[in-house]
Design an enzyme around this catalytic site. Structure first.
Site, PDB file in Angstrom:
ATOM      1  CD  GLN A   1      52.668  67.377 104.485  1.00  0.00           C
ATOM      2  OE1 GLN A   1      52.175  67.638 105.571  1.00  0.00           O
ATOM      3  NE2 GLN A   1      53.850  67.848 104.124  1.00  0.00           N
TER       4      GLN A   1
ATOM      5  CG  ASP B   1      59.202  56.530  88.838  1.00  0.00           C
ATOM      6  OD1 ASP B   1      59.570  57.686  89.124  1.00  0.00           O
ATOM      7  OD2 ASP B   1      59.895  55.515  89.046  1.00  0.00           O
TER       8      ASP B   1
ATOM      9  CB  ALA C   1      58.902  67.049  95.340  1.00  0.00           C
ATOM     10  CE1 TYR C   2      64.492  60.158  97.096  1.00  0.00           C
ATOM     11  CE2 TYR C   2      64.854  61.940  98.658  1.00  0.00           C
ATOM     12  CZ  TYR C   2      65.028  60.625  98.272  1.00  0.00           C
ATOM     13  OH  TYR C   2      65.757  59.781  99.073  1.00  0.00           O
ATOM     14  CB  THR C   3      59.366  65.672 100.164  1.00  0.00           C
ATOM     15  OG1 THR C   3      58.659  64.456 100.419  1.00  0.00           O
ATOM     16  CG2 THR C   3      58.683  66.446  99.074  1.00  0.00           C
TER      17      THR C   3
ATOM     18  CB  THR D   1      61.850  73.826  99.061  1.00  0.00           C
ATOM     19  OG1 THR D   1      62.177  73.854 100.446  1.00  0.00           O
ATOM     20  CG2 THR D   1      63.127  73.554  98.283  1.00  0.00           C
TER      21      THR D   1
ATOM     22  CE1 TYR E   1      62.849  68.440  98.835  1.00  0.00           C
ATOM     23  CE2 TYR E   1      63.438  70.279 100.252  1.00  0.00           C
ATOM     24  CZ  TYR E   1      62.504  69.612  99.487  1.00  0.00           C
ATOM     25  OH  TYR E   1      61.231  70.101  99.380  1.00  0.00           O
TER      26      TYR E   1
ATOM     27  CE  LYS F   1      61.222  71.167  95.311  1.00  0.00           C
ATOM     28  NZ  LYS F   1      60.028  70.505  94.684  1.00  0.00           N
TER      29      LYS F   1
HETATM   30  N1  LIG Z   1      56.868  69.305 103.084  1.00  0.00           N
HETATM   31  C1  LIG Z   1      57.496  70.471 103.264  1.00  0.00           C
HETATM   32  O1  LIG Z   1      57.775  70.885 104.403  1.00  0.00           O
HETATM   33  C2  LIG Z   1      57.845  71.346 102.080  1.00  0.00           C
HETATM   34  C3  LIG Z   1      58.531  72.542 102.315  1.00  0.00           C
HETATM   35  C4  LIG Z   1      58.857  73.347 101.231  1.00  0.00           C
HETATM   36  C5  LIG Z   1      58.518  72.968  99.945  1.00  0.00           C
HETATM   37  N2  LIG Z   1      57.881  71.785  99.742  1.00  0.00           N
HETATM   38  C6  LIG Z   1      57.545  71.418  98.364  1.00  0.00           C
HETATM   39  O2  LIG Z   1      56.138  71.420  98.237  1.00  0.00           O
HETATM   40  C7  LIG Z   1      55.728  70.410  97.320  1.00  0.00           C
HETATM   41  C8  LIG Z   1      54.710  69.490  97.993  1.00  0.00           C
HETATM   42  O3  LIG Z   1      55.287  68.933  99.165  1.00  0.00           O
HETATM   43  P1  LIG Z   1      54.503  67.860 100.060  1.00  0.00           P
HETATM   44  O4  LIG Z   1      54.897  68.108 101.471  1.00  0.00           O
HETATM   45  O5  LIG Z   1      53.054  67.850  99.688  1.00  0.00           O
HETATM   46  O6  LIG Z   1      55.211  66.526  99.574  1.00  0.00           O
HETATM   47  P2  LIG Z   1      54.826  65.014  99.920  1.00  0.00           P
HETATM   48  O7  LIG Z   1      53.727  64.965 100.914  1.00  0.00           O
HETATM   49  O8  LIG Z   1      56.104  64.307 100.208  1.00  0.00           O
HETATM   50  O9  LIG Z   1      54.245  64.501  98.532  1.00  0.00           O
HETATM   51  C9  LIG Z   1      55.066  64.302  97.420  1.00  0.00           C
HETATM   52  C10 LIG Z   1      54.349  63.358  96.486  1.00  0.00           C
HETATM   53  O10 LIG Z   1      55.215  63.127  95.374  1.00  0.00           O
HETATM   54  C11 LIG Z   1      55.204  61.725  95.112  1.00  0.00           C
HETATM   55  N3  LIG Z   1      56.415  61.287  94.440  1.00  0.00           N
HETATM   56  C12 LIG Z   1      57.657  61.133  94.958  1.00  0.00           C
HETATM   57  N4  LIG Z   1      58.490  60.637  94.033  1.00  0.00           N
HETATM   58  C13 LIG Z   1      57.751  60.478  92.903  1.00  0.00           C
HETATM   59  C14 LIG Z   1      58.045  59.975  91.620  1.00  0.00           C
HETATM   60  N5  LIG Z   1      59.263  59.534  91.282  1.00  0.00           N
HETATM   61  N6  LIG Z   1      57.049  59.962  90.712  1.00  0.00           N
HETATM   62  C15 LIG Z   1      55.819  60.375  91.023  1.00  0.00           C
HETATM   63  N7  LIG Z   1      55.464  60.859  92.228  1.00  0.00           N
HETATM   64  C16 LIG Z   1      56.435  60.892  93.160  1.00  0.00           C
HETATM   65  C17 LIG Z   1      55.100  61.096  96.487  1.00  0.00           C
HETATM   66  O11 LIG Z   1      54.709  59.735  96.370  1.00  0.00           O
HETATM   67  P3  LIG Z   1      55.247  58.699  97.482  1.00  0.00           P
HETATM   68  O12 LIG Z   1      54.758  59.196  98.798  1.00  0.00           O
HETATM   69  O13 LIG Z   1      54.667  57.397  97.056  1.00  0.00           O
HETATM   70  O14 LIG Z   1      56.743  58.762  97.383  1.00  0.00           O
HETATM   71  C18 LIG Z   1      54.056  61.988  97.133  1.00  0.00           C
HETATM   72  O15 LIG Z   1      52.737  61.597  96.828  1.00  0.00           O
HETATM   73  C19 LIG Z   1      57.017  69.709  96.875  1.00  0.00           C
HETATM   74  O16 LIG Z   1      57.472  70.313  95.697  1.00  0.00           O
HETATM   75  C20 LIG Z   1      57.999  70.022  97.984  1.00  0.00           C
HETATM   76  O17 LIG Z   1      59.339  69.996  97.515  1.00  0.00           O
HETATM   77  C21 LIG Z   1      57.519  70.968 100.783  1.00  0.00           C
END
Ligand SMILES: NC(=O)c1ccc[n+]([C@@H]2O[C@H](COP(=O)([O-])OP(=O)(O)OC[C@H]3O[C@@H](n4cnc5c(N)ncnc54)[C@H](OP(=O)(O)O)[C@@H]3O)[C@@H](O)[C@H]2O)c1
Length: 292
Positions: A11, A35, A59-61, A100, A124, A128
């Site tokens: 996202q 990876d 991230a692993y989300t 997060t 999670y 983090k």
């Molecule tokens: N989403 C939320 O509500 C939220 C809230 C608070 C904080 N955050 C933080 O904000 C940041 C961005 O979140 P987001 O919502 O944009 O996350 P996201 O949509 O889940 O995207 C995470 C990306 O990381 C990739 N990824 C996962 N494992 C990986 C690995 N081993 N090696 C390389 N790439 C990998 C994923 O690829 P795949 O899809 O192929 O696995 C995906 O493209 C993260 O740090 C998250 O912890 C998110």
């Protein structure tokens, strides 16, 4: 300026790739091409690209899956960010990493400051927090950590898309009102990041070094998931497709999940706003802009 973006398909990563292209050359990668749980390969990538700035939205989300995939979540979220900080220090470059609101237990009852004690209640959040500590543990590195909350976009997955889908399938929707956070539009988060980088003009790295540290960066204000869903449904530009007649508040215990969620994890972002002179819009404004 050369920017390495890891996690371009997520996202936030998707928005960062577009927002940062006016700052310089952006080399954008994602899983499975890269990876980040493969630590040696991660080190090689960074030393091969030699970026001035490394952006890490990867991230692993999956909060619930992380309860059972603890080891993987800990490497991706807890170990890899520290490795990124170490490699960027060797290059004299900067890391911008995201964390997060789930590092907090959620029992404070009002918005969290950066100085509040982190005490995560799910795997999670633990992973983090380990990532934050690993990054901040690299002494004299240039690292900024932006802790964000409830990130959404219309492009893939996430709560907003789920709500829009449910509104087209269910006449009566039940949404929990006992979880409160700060909904954050991925585009706003990417734009705020790009503005921080641009603030340094021709000497971005010196500017980032001066401002290394941990910041809360999220949509202003707070909402329960119920309030958030109501706003999304109200602003839906294709309301005629909705079948929903009633949206009822519910309790989290009615929808048991493997991972516990914090009850109240809204973030106070005044440190970010004051430090960088960037006002963060109210979460409702971003919803309106997203929905058009
Ligand atoms: N989403 C939320 O509500 C939220 C809230 C608070 C904080 N955050 C933080 O904000 C940041 C961005 O979140 P987001 O919502 O944009 O996350 P996201 O949509 O889940 O995207 C995470 C990306 O990381 C990739 N990824 C996962 N494992 C990986 C690995 N081993 N090696 C390389 N790439 C990998 C994923 O690829 P795949 O899809 O192929 O696995 C995906 O493209 C993260 O740090 C998250 O912890 C998110």
């Amino acid at each position: 300026m050369r920017i390495l973006l890891i996690g371009k398909n997520g996202q936030l990563g998707w928005e960062l790739q577009r927002t940062c292209m006016t700052l310089g050359e952006v080399i954008a990668v994602d899983y499975p091409q890269v990876d980040i749980s493969q630590i040696n390969a991660l080190r090689d990538l960074i030393q091969t690209v030699k970026p001035h700035i490394l952006l890490n939205p990867a991230a692993y989300t999956n909060v619930d899956k992380a309860e059972n995939e603890v080891d993987l979540a800990r490497v991706v979220n807890g170990v890899a960010p520290g490795v990124m900080a170490e490699e960027m220090k060797k290059l004299g470059g900067a890391l911008i990493h995201y964390s997060t609101d789930y590092v907090f237990a959620g029992d404070k009852g009002i918005a969290y400051f950066e100085t509040d004690t982190a005490n995560p209640i799910n795997e999670y959040g633990i992973s983090k927090l380990e990532g934050e500590q690993a990054v901040l543990g690299v002494v004299d590195g240039i690292s900024l950590i932006f802790r964000t909350s409830w990130v959404y976009s219309l492009r893939i997955g996430g709560f907003v898309n789920k709500v829009l889908g449910w509104a087209r399938q269910q006449e009566v929707m039940r949404i929990v009102d006992d979880q409160t956070g700060s909904p954050t539009w991925a585009r706003m988060l990417a734009e705020a990041t790009a503005q921080v980088i641009a603030r340094g003009g021709n000497d971005s790295l010196a500017y980032l070094q001066q401002h290394s540290g941990l910041y809360h960066l999220a949509g202003a204000g707070a909402a329960s998931r119920y309030e958030w869903a109501c706003e999304v449904i109200e602003r839906d530009p294709n309301k005629e497709e909705q079948v929903v007649r009633q949206i009822l508040p519910a309790k989290s215990q009615e929808f048991p999940n493997p991972a516990h969620r914090p009850v109240y994890s809204a973030l106070d972002c005044s440190k970010f706003e004051k430090t960088f002179g960037i006002p963060l819009p109210d979460w409702k404004i971003s919803i309106r802009l997203l929905m058009g």
